[in-house]
Design a protein around this motif. Structure first.
Motif, PDB file in Angstrom:
ATOM      1  N   ASN A  10     -42.158 -25.198  21.356  1.00 58.04           N
ATOM      2  CA  ASN A  10     -42.947 -24.108  20.787  1.00 58.04           C
ATOM      3  C   ASN A  10     -44.278 -24.028  21.504  1.00 58.04           C
ATOM      4  OD1 ASN A  10     -41.728 -22.850  18.186  1.00 58.04           O
ATOM      5  ND2 ASN A  10     -41.321 -25.032  18.015  1.00 58.04           N
ATOM      6  N   TYR A  35     -33.750 -16.777  30.956  1.00 59.20           N
ATOM      7  CA  TYR A  35     -33.499 -15.603  30.125  1.00 59.20           C
ATOM      8  C   TYR A  35     -34.590 -15.520  29.062  1.00 59.20           C
ATOM      9  CZ  TYR A  35     -28.733 -15.114  31.955  1.00 59.20           C
ATOM     10  OH  TYR A  35     -27.646 -14.925  32.770  1.00 59.20           O
ATOM     11  N   GLN A  37     -35.103 -13.998  25.063  1.00 60.30           N
ATOM     12  CA  GLN A  37     -34.362 -13.480  23.914  1.00 60.30           C
ATOM     13  C   GLN A  37     -35.324 -13.090  22.800  1.00 60.30           C
ATOM     14  OE1 GLN A  37     -31.537 -16.197  22.065  1.00 60.30           O
ATOM     15  NE2 GLN A  37     -30.189 -14.504  21.541  1.00 60.30           N
ATOM     16  N   GLN A  41     -31.472  -9.890  19.451  1.00 63.66           N
ATOM     17  CA  GLN A  41     -30.970  -9.400  20.744  1.00 63.66           C
ATOM     18  C   GLN A  41     -30.266 -10.504  21.502  1.00 63.66           C
ATOM     19  OE1 GLN A  41     -31.426  -6.065  21.723  1.00 63.66           O
ATOM     20  NE2 GLN A  41     -32.142  -5.922  19.601  1.00 63.66           N
ATOM     21  N   PRO A  43     -29.545 -12.618  25.095  1.00 69.10           N
ATOM     22  CA  PRO A  43     -30.430 -13.061  26.173  1.00 69.10           C
ATOM     23  C   PRO A  43     -30.566 -11.994  27.262  1.00 69.10           C
ATOM     24  CG  PRO A  43     -28.900 -14.804  25.567  1.00 69.10           C
ATOM     25  CD  PRO A  43     -28.437 -13.566  24.877  1.00 69.10           C
ATOM     26  N   LEU A  91     -35.243 -18.900  27.344  1.00 67.01           N
ATOM     27  CA  LEU A  91     -34.103 -19.789  27.492  1.00 67.01           C
ATOM     28  C   LEU A  91     -33.864 -20.113  28.959  1.00 67.01           C
ATOM     29  CD1 LEU A  91     -31.691 -17.882  25.098  1.00 67.01           C
ATOM     30  CD2 LEU A  91     -32.577 -20.172  24.676  1.00 67.01           C
ATOM     31  N   PHE A 104     -27.021 -23.935  28.210  1.00 71.47           N
ATOM     32  CA  PHE A 104     -28.383 -23.575  27.832  1.00 71.47           C
ATOM     33  C   PHE A 104     -29.157 -24.728  27.229  1.00 71.47           C
ATOM     34  CE2 PHE A 104     -29.018 -19.028  28.303  1.00 71.47           C
ATOM     35  CZ  PHE A 104     -27.734 -18.597  28.587  1.00 71.47           C
ATOM     36  N   GLY A 105     -30.473 -24.675  27.405  1.00 71.50           N
ATOM     37  CA  GLY A 105     -31.382 -25.508  26.646  1.00 71.50           C
ATOM     38  C   GLY A 105     -31.652 -24.881  25.287  1.00 71.50           C
ATOM     39  N   GLN A 106     -32.500 -25.530  24.514  1.00 76.44           N
ATOM     40  CA  GLN A 106     -32.806 -25.046  23.159  1.00 76.44           C
ATOM     41  C   GLN A 106     -33.856 -23.942  23.157  1.00 76.44           C
ATOM     42  OE1 GLN A 106     -31.093 -26.115  20.240  1.00 76.44           O
ATOM     43  NE2 GLN A 106     -29.853 -26.666  22.001  1.00 76.44           N
ATOM     44  N   ARG A 109     -40.054 -21.306  22.262  1.00 76.55           N
ATOM     45  CA  ARG A 109     -40.500 -20.164  21.455  1.00 76.55           C
ATOM     46  C   ARG A 109     -41.961 -19.908  21.772  1.00 76.55           C
ATOM     47  NH1 ARG A 109     -38.305 -17.629  17.234  1.00 76.55           N
ATOM     48  NH2 ARG A 109     -36.660 -19.205  17.219  1.00 76.55           N
TER      49      ARG A 109
ATOM     50  N   LYS B  42     -31.585 -21.877  17.632  1.00 73.16           N
ATOM     51  CA  LYS B  42     -31.003 -22.816  18.591  1.00 73.16           C
ATOM     52  C   LYS B  42     -30.642 -22.066  19.860  1.00 73.16           C
ATOM     53  CE  LYS B  42     -30.751 -26.465  15.852  1.00 73.16           C
ATOM     54  NZ  LYS B  42     -31.536 -27.689  16.113  1.00 73.16           N
ATOM     55  N   GLY B  43     -30.427 -22.813  20.957  1.00 70.65           N
ATOM     56  CA  GLY B  43     -29.942 -22.195  22.179  1.00 70.65           C
ATOM     57  C   GLY B  43     -28.461 -21.870  22.088  1.00 70.65           C
ATOM     58  N   PRO B  44     -27.975 -20.937  22.900  1.00 76.40           N
ATOM     59  CA  PRO B  44     -26.542 -20.630  22.911  1.00 76.40           C
ATOM     60  C   PRO B  44     -25.725 -21.843  23.365  1.00 76.40           C
ATOM     61  CG  PRO B  44     -27.801 -18.904  24.021  1.00 76.40           C
ATOM     62  CD  PRO B  44     -28.733 -20.054  23.813  1.00 76.40           C
ATOM     63  N   PHE B 102     -25.178 -10.845  29.443  1.00 76.60           N
ATOM     64  CA  PHE B 102     -24.814 -11.100  28.057  1.00 76.60           C
ATOM     65  C   PHE B 102     -24.696  -9.810  27.269  1.00 76.60           C
ATOM     66  CE2 PHE B 102     -25.018 -15.641  27.217  1.00 76.60           C
ATOM     67  CZ  PHE B 102     -25.572 -16.107  28.377  1.00 76.60           C
ATOM     68  N   LYS B 104     -25.194  -8.234  23.293  1.00 79.97           N
ATOM     69  CA  LYS B 104     -26.283  -8.419  22.320  1.00 79.97           C
ATOM     70  C   LYS B 104     -25.937  -9.450  21.268  1.00 79.97           C
ATOM     71  CE  LYS B 104     -28.614  -4.049  22.601  1.00 79.97           C
ATOM     72  NZ  LYS B 104     -29.888  -3.739  22.030  1.00 79.97           N
TER      73      LYS B 104
END
Lengths: 113, 112
Positions: A10, A35, A37, A41, A43, A91, A104-106, A109, B42-44, B102, B104
């Motif tokens: 964060n 990416y 997000q 929506q 990514p 991301l 992907f990572g977490q 934010r 969380k991430g995808p 991607f 949505k």
């Protein structure tokens, strides 16, 4: 490491400030993606590295955004003169081969106040 | 027309039902097709990927690709409340400089 690591998780910053977001990809992965997000929506593509070079930076919204990957591993996304509209989850993902499945990572934010 | 179209939902189904999630796309060069699951904040998480056309099954999940119709699907059998999440389709061409695009995402709620 075992997965993609992003730091910080964060970040709150004031409008106009500069921020750096870091991504540690899966060891050995040559492709790295950034990416963005927004809430509700999917990514949105920003930039893609193959090794040290940016293979596609067509998603960077303007020249305030810049990303580097100097040694072909860790990448840093840099945002200058942040604006409230930059608030989103950023991301990072990596893949062993370009265009194939990415992990992907977490996310980081980012909140610009 | 966007490159990848996906109905955002939300989609609510009772526990145990079969869920069908779909995406359409416009770029005939796409060869790799992926489904990601994303829980809130969380991430995808990669669920499945397929190359070119056909079906792929993994436990309760089945991915289908119909390149002639530019249509991909993810089926979830015996749905569980823990399957409640946003499901993202993603795809790319198999080309050195191709990025992953991607949809949505579809929000799925499994009702206990």
């Amino acid at each position: 490491g075992a997965g993609v690591s992003q730091t910080p998780s964060n970040k709150v910053t004031e409008k106009g400030k500069y921020v750096e977001l870091r991504c540690d990809p899966i060891s050995g992965h040559t492709a790295l993606y950034w990416y963005r997000q927004s809430l509700g929506q999917g990514p949105e593509f920003l930039i893609y590295f193959q090794g040290t070079g940016a293979a596609d930076d067509s998603g960077l919204p303007n020249d305030r955004f810049f990303a580097v990957r100097p040694e072909g591993s860790v990448s840093t996304l840099k945002i200058q003169r942040t604006e409230r509209g930059d608030s989103a989850v950023y991301l990072c993902a990596s893949s062993a081969q370009e265009g194939t499945e990415a992990f992907f990572g977490q996310g980081t934010r980012l909140t610009v106040v | 027309q966007k490159e990848v179209e996906q109905d955002p939902g939300p989609l609510s189904v009772p526990e145990g039902a079969i869920v069908s999630l779909n995406c359409t796309y416009s770029n005939s060069a796409f060869q790799y097709f992926m489904w990601y699951r994303q829980y809130s904040r969380k991430g995808p998480e990669l669920l499945m990927y397929t190359y070119s056309s056909g079906n792929k099954e993994d436990g309760r999940f089945t991915a289908q690709v119909d390149k002639s119709s530019k249509y991909i699907s993810l089926f979830i059998r015996d749905s569980q409340p823990s399957d409640s999440a946003t499901y993202l389709c993603a795809m790319s061409a198999w080309n050195r400089d191709d990025k992953i695009i991607f949809g949505k995402g579809t929000r799925l709620h499994i009702l206990p």
